[in-house]
Design a protein around this motif. Sequence first.
Motif, PDB file in Angstrom:
ATOM      1  N   PHE A 387       0.831  -1.199   0.000  1.00 33.15           N
ATOM      2  CA  PHE A 387       0.000   0.000   0.000  1.00 33.15           C
ATOM      3  C   PHE A 387       0.870   1.256   0.000  1.00 33.15           C
ATOM      4  N   TYR A 388       2.007   1.190   0.646  1.00 29.48           N
ATOM      5  CA  TYR A 388       2.938   2.313   0.607  1.00 29.48           C
ATOM      6  C   TYR A 388       3.595   2.414  -0.765  1.00 29.48           C
ATOM      7  N   MET A 389       4.088   1.301  -1.276  1.00 35.33           N
ATOM      8  CA  MET A 389       4.813   1.303  -2.533  1.00 35.33           C
ATOM      9  C   MET A 389       3.927   1.668  -3.721  1.00 35.33           C
ATOM     10  N   GLY A 390       2.668   1.224  -3.685  1.00 34.03           N
ATOM     11  CA  GLY A 390       1.765   1.461  -4.816  1.00 34.03           C
ATOM     12  C   GLY A 390       0.835   2.635  -4.632  1.00 34.03           C
ATOM     13  N   HIS A 391       0.993   3.396  -3.538  1.00 29.46           N
ATOM     14  CA  HIS A 391       0.100   4.524  -3.226  1.00 29.46           C
ATOM     15  C   HIS A 391      -1.366   4.066  -3.245  1.00 29.46           C
ATOM     16  N   LEU A 392      -1.642   2.963  -2.568  1.00 33.85           N
ATOM     17  CA  LEU A 392      -2.968   2.376  -2.542  1.00 33.85           C
ATOM     18  C   LEU A 392      -3.747   2.864  -1.325  1.00 33.85           C
ATOM     19  N   ILE A 393      -5.072   2.715  -1.375  1.00 34.04           N
ATOM     20  CA  ILE A 393      -5.948   3.195  -0.304  1.00 34.04           C
ATOM     21  C   ILE A 393      -6.578   1.994   0.388  1.00 34.04           C
ATOM     22  N   SER A 394      -6.479   1.957   1.705  1.00 32.92           N
ATOM     23  CA  SER A 394      -6.998   0.827   2.472  1.00 32.92           C
ATOM     24  C   SER A 394      -8.488   0.975   2.741  1.00 32.92           C
ATOM     25  N   PHE A 395      -9.206  -0.143   2.678  1.00 31.76           N
ATOM     26  CA  PHE A 395     -10.634  -0.156   2.969  1.00 31.76           C
ATOM     27  C   PHE A 395     -10.883  -0.234   4.469  1.00 31.76           C
ATOM     28  N   ASP A 396     -10.116  -1.059   5.168  1.00 29.46           N
ATOM     29  CA  ASP A 396     -10.275  -1.270   6.610  1.00 29.46           C
ATOM     30  C   ASP A 396      -9.160  -0.535   7.340  1.00 29.46           C
ATOM     31  N   LYS A 397      -9.465   0.015   8.510  1.00 35.57           N
ATOM     32  CA  LYS A 397      -8.424   0.741   9.254  1.00 35.57           C
ATOM     33  C   LYS A 397      -7.347  -0.190   9.784  1.00 35.57           C
ATOM     34  N   TYR A 398      -7.658  -1.491   9.891  1.00 33.47           N
ATOM     35  CA  TYR A 398      -6.644  -2.466  10.286  1.00 33.47           C
ATOM     36  C   TYR A 398      -5.994  -3.037   9.028  1.00 33.47           C
ATOM     37  N   LEU A 399      -4.957  -2.355   8.583  1.00 33.14           N
ATOM     38  CA  LEU A 399      -4.293  -2.714   7.335  1.00 33.14           C
ATOM     39  C   LEU A 399      -3.124  -3.666   7.553  1.00 33.14           C
ATOM     40  N   ILE A 406      -5.057 -10.126  15.598  1.00 31.81           N
ATOM     41  CA  ILE A 406      -4.715  -9.747  16.971  1.00 31.81           C
ATOM     42  C   ILE A 406      -5.931  -9.160  17.684  1.00 31.81           C
ATOM     43  N   VAL A 407      -6.656  -8.289  16.997  1.00 34.06           N
ATOM     44  CA  VAL A 407      -7.783  -7.583  17.626  1.00 34.06           C
ATOM     45  C   VAL A 407      -9.004  -8.483  17.786  1.00 34.06           C
ATOM     46  N   TYR A 408      -9.322  -9.261  16.747  1.00 35.84           N
ATOM     47  CA  TYR A 408     -10.565 -10.034  16.753  1.00 35.84           C
ATOM     48  C   TYR A 408     -10.380 -11.513  17.079  1.00 35.84           C
ATOM     49  N   GLY A 409      -9.145 -11.999  17.044  1.00 34.48           N
ATOM     50  CA  GLY A 409      -8.890 -13.392  17.411  1.00 34.48           C
ATOM     51  C   GLY A 409      -9.658 -14.372  16.541  1.00 34.48           C
ATOM     52  N   LYS A 410     -10.439 -15.240  17.162  1.00 32.23           N
ATOM     53  CA  LYS A 410     -11.202 -16.263  16.443  1.00 32.23           C
ATOM     54  C   LYS A 410     -12.304 -15.664  15.569  1.00 32.23           C
ATOM     55  N   ASN A 411     -12.656 -14.423  15.818  1.00 32.39           N
ATOM     56  CA  ASN A 411     -13.715 -13.769  15.037  1.00 32.39           C
ATOM     57  C   ASN A 411     -13.156 -12.972  13.856  1.00 32.39           C
ATOM     58  N   ALA A 412     -11.881 -13.187  13.522  1.00 32.02           N
ATOM     59  CA  ALA A 412     -11.256 -12.433  12.428  1.00 32.02           C
ATOM     60  C   ALA A 412     -11.969 -12.689  11.096  1.00 32.02           C
ATOM     61  N   ALA A 413     -12.290 -13.962  10.812  1.00 30.59           N
ATOM     62  CA  ALA A 413     -12.959 -14.293   9.549  1.00 30.59           C
ATOM     63  C   ALA A 413     -14.310 -13.593   9.449  1.00 30.59           C
ATOM     64  N   GLN A 414     -15.026 -13.514  10.569  1.00 31.64           N
ATOM     65  CA  GLN A 414     -16.327 -12.845  10.578  1.00 31.64           C
ATOM     66  C   GLN A 414     -16.166 -11.359  10.270  1.00 31.64           C
ATOM     67  N   HIS A 415     -15.104 -10.765  10.769  1.00 30.99           N
ATOM     68  CA  HIS A 415     -14.857  -9.345  10.494  1.00 30.99           C
ATOM     69  C   HIS A 415     -14.556  -9.129   9.008  1.00 30.99           C
ATOM     70  N   TYR A 416     -13.751 -10.011   8.428  1.00 30.18           N
ATOM     71  CA  TYR A 416     -13.459  -9.894   6.996  1.00 30.18           C
ATOM     72  C   TYR A 416     -14.736 -10.048   6.161  1.00 30.18           C
ATOM     73  N   LEU A 417     -15.597 -10.982   6.534  1.00 30.41           N
ATOM     74  CA  LEU A 417     -16.857 -11.181   5.797  1.00 30.41           C
ATOM     75  C   LEU A 417     -17.759  -9.953   5.915  1.00 30.41           C
ATOM     76  N   GLN A 418     -17.726  -9.314   7.071  1.00 32.95           N
ATOM     77  CA  GLN A 418     -18.503  -8.086   7.232  1.00 32.95           C
ATOM     78  C   GLN A 418     -17.973  -6.988   6.317  1.00 32.95           C
ATOM     79  N   ASP A 419     -16.645  -6.901   6.217  1.00 38.80           N
ATOM     80  CA  ASP A 419     -16.048  -5.936   5.290  1.00 38.80           C
ATOM     81  C   ASP A 419     -16.447  -6.243   3.845  1.00 38.80           C
ATOM     82  N   LEU A 420     -16.401  -7.519   3.482  1.00 40.64           N
ATOM     83  CA  LEU A 420     -16.742  -7.918   2.111  1.00 40.64           C
ATOM     84  C   LEU A 420     -18.199  -7.624   1.778  1.00 40.64           C
ATOM     85  N   SER A 421     -19.061  -7.682   2.778  1.00 42.04           N
ATOM     86  CA  SER A 421     -20.487  -7.399   2.544  1.00 42.04           C
ATOM     87  C   SER A 421     -20.715  -5.945   2.150  1.00 42.04           C
ATOM     88  N   GLU A 422     -19.730  -5.096   2.453  1.00 41.09           N
ATOM     89  CA  GLU A 422     -19.823  -3.688   2.057  1.00 41.09           C
ATOM     90  C   GLU A 422     -19.250  -3.439   0.665  1.00 41.09           C
TER      91      GLU A 422
END
Length: 479
Positions: A387-399, A406-422
């Motif tokens: 993202f730094y090298m390509g001047h890309l923009i992150s969708f989630d604040k946890y890049l 680390i933040v969501y532990g076992k619920n990490a996959a659920q968080h990614y699916l929630q992001d994908l739903s958007e």
Amino acid sequence: MSDLQKILKSKVFIFIITLYSIFYIFSYLILPFSTADTTFYALIGRSLLQEHMLPYQYVFDHKPVGVYALYGVWDALTAPLPVGKFTVLALLSLAAFAAMARSIWHTRWLWVFAALVVLGAPFELLAGNTETLLITTELAVLWLTRKSTLATTQHTARTLWLLAAGVTFGLTVNINYLEGICLFLPVCFLLLTNTRPFFNVALFALGTCGGLAVLFSPYLAEGHHALADYFTQQHQFLHAYSAKLSKRIKAVLLLAAYLAVFSPILIKWFGQKSILKTAPAPDTTLLTLWFVSSVPAALLSGHLLNHYSILWLGPITIMFSKLVENHTNFSIYSFLPLIFFQSYNIQNDIHKNIKEYENINYINYRYIYEITKYQKILNIRAQQSHFYMGHLISFDKYLFHDHIDIVYGKNAAQHYLQDLSERPAFVMLPYEGCSTGKVEQSICSYIQQHYRQVYSVRVGKLNRKKPNRLSFELYKIKN
């Protein structure tokens, strides 16, 4: 003259070590970055300077706000420089460190600078991480505080030096909080063992508050609990990031092994009469207390990260230079473990950096930027440095590649699916992340159904069993 001093003054040795050091430094200078941490600080710094978004409003990282301002400014100043910018920053920091060390302890500038470069190989000193800057900002605080104690006849000068020391401390402790631990004993020594200790402490504290007020004024101007949210996010992440007991024990053992390698220097330093048998000189005590404070600081997080050891390496290099200049009798045999250790690490770094240079050239960042321009990308465990090298923009604040885990532990996959739903426009995955199990099947199924691959790169040689960590796949949402 000791065996070590004879070798250090040998023209053949000087020629070999100089040539070796040039190759070593050059191997870092050919890289746009050598650790992903520095690119992450600069990425957040870009959003701060260009988009006027305060840290954590765009992308989250657990470091204090000062580090993003510093790396953002440096990134902007060196924008035309395609490679080596973080190593140049490290070299400038080391040059300033050696200059201040010379001012306080009357060491030779070149000896301290060279010792840092050579002895710092196991700890990635030239990568330009925060610890490389931290030892210099720590020394700046000590230099300013010491200046105030020397200005005994001029009350105004003493006041100004103390205020400047406090302001510098307030600003630079927000590059890395570990600075507060590293400076605790030496600063207390300078403030409390000189005349008018309460006056010293009050002025230093006043300056510190002033530095903090300047640094956090944008958050106060923002309002809406911005400053409270800043510290809340830090606290929540650091609680989850803290290492378990088993890792902490390993960190202690690793640090003990490192200190054992450097023990010939420490044994000679702490064996001096000026430290143990008679009243020590103030500057000798200052250096000793700085080292003693820095050792526990390297262990605070509990993680096995080599660059934390830079914190105690700084004072050790000054100790070494002082001992050599004072004609301390060193046996060359006692230094053999350190010599072999450094030789291996320097050679390993050169080889690693050349390989990294080849690996980065596999990736077409210009093409990636063209196809994703101004559109957000959801990163799922791929390297954040893209993202730094390509001047890309992150969708989630946890890049950062493992922050969501680390933040969501076992619920990490659920968080990614929630992001994908958007429905983010693009998704980045590790190369063959679905087939290797790095990405959960529920996420892979969703991406296969709603996205199509537009770019992929397997970095490194094809005969390698595992693709390099820089390898990734890029997907675009289907219309």
